[in-house]
Design a protein around this motif. Structure first.
Motif, PDB file in Angstrom:
ATOM      1  N   THR A  55       0.833  -1.206   0.000  1.00  0.00           N
ATOM      2  CA  THR A  55       0.000   0.000   0.000  1.00  0.00           C
ATOM      3  C   THR A  55       0.868   1.258   0.000  1.00  0.00           C
ATOM      4  O   THR A  55       0.591   2.215  -0.733  1.00  0.00           O
ATOM      5  CB  THR A  55      -0.938  -0.003   1.232  1.00  0.00           C
ATOM      6  OG1 THR A  55      -1.727  -1.186   1.180  1.00  0.00           O
ATOM      7  CG2 THR A  55      -1.838   1.213   1.243  1.00  0.00           C
ATOM      8  N   ASP A  92      -7.911  -4.158  -1.571  1.00  0.00           N
ATOM      9  CA  ASP A  92      -7.604  -4.834  -0.311  1.00  0.00           C
ATOM     10  C   ASP A  92      -8.684  -4.482   0.698  1.00  0.00           C
ATOM     11  O   ASP A  92      -8.966  -3.301   0.905  1.00  0.00           O
ATOM     12  CB  ASP A  92      -6.230  -4.373   0.187  1.00  0.00           C
ATOM     13  CG  ASP A  92      -5.806  -5.123   1.440  1.00  0.00           C
ATOM     14  OD1 ASP A  92      -6.613  -5.900   1.988  1.00  0.00           O
ATOM     15  OD2 ASP A  92      -4.663  -4.917   1.879  1.00  0.00           O
ATOM     16  N   ASP A 139      -3.995  -1.418  -5.632  1.00  0.00           N
ATOM     17  CA  ASP A 139      -3.430  -1.971  -4.396  1.00  0.00           C
ATOM     18  C   ASP A 139      -4.162  -3.285  -4.134  1.00  0.00           C
ATOM     19  O   ASP A 139      -5.319  -3.304  -3.745  1.00  0.00           O
ATOM     20  CB  ASP A 139      -3.631  -0.989  -3.237  1.00  0.00           C
ATOM     21  CG  ASP A 139      -3.019  -1.517  -1.946  1.00  0.00           C
ATOM     22  OD1 ASP A 139      -2.230  -2.475  -2.004  1.00  0.00           O
ATOM     23  OD2 ASP A 139      -3.338  -0.953  -0.868  1.00  0.00           O
TER      24      ASP A 139
HETATM   25 MG   LIG Z   1      -1.837  -2.928   2.212  1.00  0.00          MG
END
Ligand SMILES: [Mg+2]
Ligand SMILES: Nc1ncnc2c1ncn2[C@@H]1O[C@H](COP(=O)(O)OP(=O)(O)O)[C@@H](O)[C@H]1O
Length: 212
Positions: free
Chosen positions: A15, A38, A87
């Motif tokens: 991230t 995520d 991500d």
């Molecule tokens: Mg992450």
């Protein structure tokens, strides 16, 4: 370009690197979509802080997607943005596979220490499957939170270099407080003040390696 940040490990900097690349890319004037795939939603939290605290707002568009929607929704939006940064999260999920099926590039960070680097073998297996139906996919590894001293960095990098199907980038990022502090404030490392020249040099080298 569709660029994912994934792998099968948590806490390795996916991230952190995804949001920094989204920020740097948007500072270059490109129209960026950041996809938070995520469930921990850290990239969305980072973006929310930017939208609350920066006069200019986040500087990019962000959405959350889950599972196979990562593929279907991104494919629908691919022509509307200059780049899409995903991500992906740190497990072998439907979202990870969906991202691998459409990404042009995937960055897989890993930490020094052999336990961590061996998880790259699992990534390589997933990548091989994905490459069967995604000819574009290029997968890169990078050492994150590298130690200041000691042999662990070189050992981990030499293992990464051996793994078939993953290209190791020699642009390591050190273990630096600024990566945590900037992230917590919703800032890219290049935006944080006072400037940390070493951290900026590292993140810029990664940026160049990924986008050149
Ligand atoms: Mg992450
Ligand atoms: N190069 C770095 N130096 C210091 N801390 C880092 C660095 N990269 C990431 N971190 C910190 O490590 C933790 C995990 O990073 P994160 O990006 O959330 O990992 P992931 O998305 O892979 O789970 C966070 O607290 C983040 O601020």
């Amino acid at each position: 370009m569709i660029i994912g940040f994934g792998g099968v490990k948590g806490g390795v900097g996916k991230t952190t690197l995804a949001v920094n690349m989204a920020v740097m890319r948007s500072l270059k004037g490109r129209d960026i979509l950041l996809v938070d795939a995520d469930d921990q939603a850290t990239a969305s939290d980072f973006t929310a802080i930017r939208n609350e605290t920066l006069e200019t707002g986040a500087g990019y568009t962000a959405i959350k997607l889950h599972g196979s929607a990562v593929r279907s929704e991104v494919m629908r939006m691919v022509d509307k943005y200059d780049d899409i940064v995903i991500d992906v999260g740190g497990r072998d999920t439907a979202g990870q596979r969906a991202a691998m099926s459409i990404a042009h590039r995937l960055l897989v960070p890993f930490l020094p220490g052999s336990f961590d680097v061996w998880t790259l073998e699992t990534v390589a297996e997933l990548v091989e499957e994905a490459k069967a139906f995604n000819d574009h996919l290029m997968v890169y590894t990078v050492l994150n939170r590298a130690d200041h001293v000691g042999q662990d960095n070189e050992e981990a990098a030499s293992i990464a270099l051996e793994i078939q199907g993953l290209q190791h980038l020699d642009t390591p990022l050190g273990n630096r407080k600024i990566f945590r502090n900037a992230g917590g404030m919703g800032l890219g490392v290049v935006e944080y003040r006072p400037k940390d020249k070493k951290a900026i040099a590292e993140i810029s080298a990664l940026y160049t390696a990924l986008f050149a």
